[in-house]
Write a protein that holds these residues in place. Structure first.
Motif, PDB file in Angstrom:
ATOM      1  N   TYR A   1      31.248  -3.065 -16.921  1.00 16.66           N
ATOM      2  CA  TYR A   1      31.311  -2.439 -15.597  1.00 16.66           C
ATOM      3  C   TYR A   1      31.031  -0.937 -15.660  1.00 16.66           C
ATOM      4  N   GLN A   2      31.593  -0.242 -16.641  1.00 16.54           N
ATOM      5  CA  GLN A   2      31.339   1.193 -16.755  1.00 16.54           C
ATOM      6  C   GLN A   2      29.856   1.469 -16.998  1.00 16.54           C
TER       7      GLN A   2
ATOM      8  N   LYS B   1      26.988  14.258 -16.295  1.00 18.78           N
ATOM      9  CA  LYS B   1      28.094  14.308 -17.261  1.00 18.78           C
ATOM     10  C   LYS B   1      29.440  14.388 -16.545  1.00 18.78           C
ATOM     11  N   LYS B   2      29.517  15.227 -15.515  1.00 23.57           N
ATOM     12  CA  LYS B   2      30.771  15.390 -14.762  1.00 23.57           C
ATOM     13  C   LYS B   2      31.128  14.093 -14.027  1.00 23.57           C
TER      14      LYS B   2
ATOM     15  N   LEU C   1      34.370   8.880 -13.862  1.00 21.99           N
ATOM     16  CA  LEU C   1      34.435   7.414 -13.952  1.00 21.99           C
ATOM     17  C   LEU C   1      35.206   6.939 -15.176  1.00 21.99           C
ATOM     18  N   GLY C   2      35.666   7.885 -16.005  1.00 20.84           N
ATOM     19  CA  GLY C   2      36.427   7.523 -17.201  1.00 20.84           C
ATOM     20  C   GLY C   2      35.553   7.225 -18.399  1.00 20.84           C
ATOM     21  N   ILE C   3      34.306   7.684 -18.368  1.00 25.70           N
ATOM     22  CA  ILE C   3      33.385   7.467 -19.479  1.00 25.70           C
ATOM     23  C   ILE C   3      33.477   8.673 -20.409  1.00 25.70           C
ATOM     24  N   ASP C   4      33.920   8.428 -21.652  1.00 26.54           N
ATOM     25  CA  ASP C   4      34.075   9.532 -22.603  1.00 26.54           C
ATOM     26  C   ASP C   4      32.705  10.008 -23.098  1.00 26.54           C
TER      27      ASP C   4
ATOM     28  N   HIS D   1      26.823   9.470 -24.322  1.00 34.87           N
ATOM     29  CA  HIS D   1      25.624   9.623 -25.162  1.00 34.87           C
ATOM     30  C   HIS D   1      25.025   8.251 -25.524  1.00 34.87           C
ATOM     31  N   ASP D   2      25.891   7.285 -25.830  1.00 35.22           N
ATOM     32  CA  ASP D   2      25.414   5.940 -26.163  1.00 35.22           C
ATOM     33  C   ASP D   2      24.694   5.317 -24.968  1.00 35.22           C
ATOM     34  N   PHE D   3      25.313   5.354 -23.792  1.00 36.36           N
ATOM     35  CA  PHE D   3      24.706   4.781 -22.590  1.00 36.36           C
ATOM     36  C   PHE D   3      23.389   5.486 -22.253  1.00 36.36           C
TER      37      PHE D   3
END
Length: 162
Positions: free
Chosen positions: A6-7, A25-26, A31-34, A39-41
């Motif tokens: 979902y993320q 990035k912000k 959304l709680g994505i570290d 970077h991976d996504f």
């Protein structure tokens, strides 16, 4: 992976809301994505060609993510649970539930109208991109719990045979 995470799904369409790298990035952080997942996504989406980095540093998407039920039950449940987990008093949300006695024909017509309305929302959002300011997730489920065969139909068949 987009349909299973979902993320990642939300992140993949995020440039429609925040196309500038810093804004992206912000938004991802909200959304709680570290940072590691960010970077991976980003790498996965750029390498696959689903995202494109423009010369001005803005990111644009090269796909449309409109799913009207063509995913597995496992993926659907993962998405639904993720959406439900984000419901809170602090966020805006829409949901409804209904149980009724009806017919398969009425159900088919209803689902067709819902899917048509979702397509309309999607198309309207594409034509008014500059006005888009929210990231919205929707899920809908319909289950036929029980189906009864009409006794009258069976009795009519018996009468025709005699």
């Amino acid at each position: 992976m987009i349909r299973q995470n979902y993320q990642f799904s939300l992140f993949s369409i995020l440039p429609g809301l925040a196309p500038e790298t810093e804004a992206l990035k912000k938004a991802a952080k909200k959304l709680g994505i570290d940072e590691e997942a960010y970077h991976d996504f980003t790498t996965r989406l750029l390498r696959s060609g689903l995202w494109h980095l423009r010369a001005d540093g803005r990111i644009e998407t090269h796909f449309e993510f409109l799913s009207l039920g063509d995913i597995s039950v496992k993926d659907y449940l993962a998405m639904t649970i993720s959406i439900i987990a984000h419901l809170s008093d602090a966020r805006s949300y829409e949901y409804d539930t209904l149980s009724l006695v009806t017919s398969r024909q009425h159900i088919r017509q209803f689902v067709s109208k819902v899917n048509s309305a979702l397509r309309d929302l999607h198309e309207n959002s594409l034509t008014t991109r500059e006005d888009n300011d929210v990231l919205f997730s929707w899920t809908h489920t319909g289950v036929i719990e029980m189906e009864m065969k009409k006794k009258m139909a069976r009795n009519a068949e018996k009468e025709d045979l005699t």
